[in-house]
Design an enzyme around this catalytic site. Structure first.
Site, short mmCIF file in Angstrom:
data_model
loop_
_atom_site.label_atom_id
_atom_site.label_comp_id
_atom_site.label_asym_id
_atom_site.label_seq_id
_atom_site.Cartn_x
_atom_site.Cartn_y
_atom_site.Cartn_z
N CYS A 60 0.83 -1.21 0.00
CA CYS A 60 0.00 0.00 0.00
C CYS A 60 0.87 1.26 0.00
O CYS A 60 0.37 2.35 -0.28
CB CYS A 60 -0.96 -0.02 1.18
SG CYS A 60 -0.21 -0.21 2.77
N ASP A 209 -32.92 4.97 6.75
CA ASP A 209 -31.94 6.06 6.79
C ASP A 209 -31.06 6.05 5.55
O ASP A 209 -29.90 5.66 5.57
CB ASP A 209 -31.06 5.94 8.04
CG ASP A 209 -30.26 4.64 8.05
OD1 ASP A 209 -30.83 3.60 7.70
OD2 ASP A 209 -29.06 4.67 8.36
#
Length: 326
Positions: A60, A209
DNA sequence: GCGACAG
DNA sequence: ATCTTGTCGC
C-alpha cells in the site's frame, strides 16, 4: 458466482489488486477505484489500504495521490518515503519525481463494482413507485450504528394511528463491505434484513436512513430493501446524493418543501421540518409508495428534523454500540 | 480554492 | 458513520 459472493469477498479481492503494482512503480487511489469499477470508491480504497492486514507484503506504500504527492501511510509518511526510495522511486518536495513515467494503472480486474451496478439495475426494474392502496397501521424506522466492521442495526416500531412507539429491536452483525457512495445497499442491506428478522409482526411500511429512488440509478438502499422484502419502504436522507432542488428552501418565506429532480424527472423531495432544523431532509419513495405518500408519511412523524421512528432507531442503535464498546 | 458524493 | 467540549439559543 452470484453477486453475493462478490460482496462477501470484495475486501479480500481488493488486496491482490494492490499487489499488481510492480516494485519501482506507484499507483493512485483513483486508479485502484477505477479497477474496482467506480471512481466513487477512491476514499474506500484509502480506508481499505489503511486497514491493510499485511503492510509491505501488500504494497500500500506504492499508492499515492493523483497529483504525485505521497498521501498518507499507517506507519508514518517518512516510512512510506523510505520504502519507495528503496524501490527506486525518486521523491522531491514530497512528490514523486517523473510521476507520469512511473505511475501504474493497467490493473487486471473483473471490476466488481461494475457487476454490482448491474445487479442494482436488475433490482431497479422491480421497484414500484405507486400507492399500495391500503392504509398503514404500523410503521417502522431503521438505522445502523458502526464500530469499525461491527454493525448495530436497530428498528423502532410505531402504532401509526396513535403515533406511539410499540417496541424497539436491536442486534449486531459483522460487515466487510466498505461504504461507497451509491453502493450503500451492499453494506447496509444485510444489517436491515438481520434486524427485520427479529420482528414478529412485520410493519406495513419501513422508513430507512438513506435514499429510495433518489439515487443516480434510481435504486437506493430503501428501494433495494423494498424489492428484496416486498415491503413498502420510504427513503429519508440527511444530505443530498443527487438531483437538483426545484425551489429554494427558505424558512423566512415559509418555503419548507421542494421537489428534487434529476434531468427533469421527479426523484424525491427536500423537506424542512423541526423548529431548530437548518437543513432539509431528502425524502423519496423506496418501494410500494408514491412521492406524495412518502412525503406525507415522513411529515406526520417530524416533531424534529428526522422523523421519530428513524430518530428512535438511531438512538437505540448508538446505545447498543456504546454498551458493547465497554 | 472550488465543488462535494446517502451512511 | 465516527472522532470530540464547550457553548449558543429557544
Amino acid at each position: 458466482m452470484g453477486y453475493t459472493s462478490l460482496v462477501k469477498s470484495f475486501r479480500q479481492d481488493f488486496y491482490p489488486l494492490v499487489c499488481q503494482i510492480p516494485e519501482g512503480r506507484v499507483s493512485t487511489y483513483g486508479a485502484l477505484a477505477r479497477a474496482l469499477g467506480s471512481e466513487r470508491a477512491a476514499r474506500a480504497v484509502g480506508k481499505m489500504l489503511n486497514e491493510n492486514p499485511r503492510p509491505v507484503e501488500v504494497p500500500c506504500h506504492r499508492v499515492v495521490m493523483s497529483d504525485g504527492s505521497l498521501g498518507g501511510y499507517g506507519g508514518g509518511i517518512e516510512e512510506k518515503k523510505r520504502l519507495l526510495e528503496e524501490e527506486g522511486i525518486r521523491i522531491k518536495n514530497g512528490r514523486v519525481k517523473e510521476f507520469e513515467h512511473v505511475v501504474f494503472e493497467s490493473f487486471v480486474s473483473d471490476k466488481p463494482l461494475k457487476r454490482l451496478r448491474e445487479e442494482q439495475k436488475r433490482v431497479k426494474e422491480k421497484v414500484a413507485v405507486q400507492e399500495s392502496g391500503i392504509g398503514f397501521s404500523s410503521v417502522a424506522g431503521v438505522d445502523v450504528s458502526y464500530s469499525n466492521n461491527r454493525a448495530y442495526p436497530a428498528l423502532s416500531l410505531w402504532d401509526h394511528e396513535n403515533k406511539e412507539e410499540i417496541d424497539v429491536f436491536t442486534t449486531e452483525i459483522d460487515v466487510e463491505f466498505p461504504y461507497i457512495p451509491t453502493f450503500l445497499a451492499f453494506r447496509e442491506l444485510p444489517c436491515l434484513l438481520e434486524i427485520l428478522e427479529k420482528v414478529e409482526d412485520q410493519p406495513d411500511v419501513v422508513m430507512v436512513d438513506g435514499n429510495g429512488v433518489m439515487h443516480p440509478d434510481g435504486i437506493g438502499l430503501a428501494s433495494h430493501l423494498g424489492v428484496e422484502t416486498g415491503m413498502a419502504t420510504v427513503g429519508v436522507a440527511k444530505s443530498k446524493l443527487c438531483g437538483d432542488l426545484v425551489d429554494e428552501i427558505d424558512r423566512e418565506k415559509g418555503k419548507m418543501l421542494s421537489e428534487v429532480r434529476d434531468n427533469g424527472k421527479l426523484i424525491g423531495h427536500a423537506l424542512l421540518e423541526g423548529k431548530r432544523a437548518k437543513n432539509p431532509i431528502y425524502v423519496s419513495p423506496g418501494h410500494g409508495v408514491s412521492h406524495d405518500q412518502a412525503v406525507q408519511l415522513v411529515k406526520s412523524y417530524c416533531r424534529y428534523k428526522v422523523p421519530d421512528p428513524i430518530r428512535r432507531a438511531h438512538i437505540e442503535a448508538t446505545k447498543r454500540r456504546k454498551k458493547d464498546e465497554r
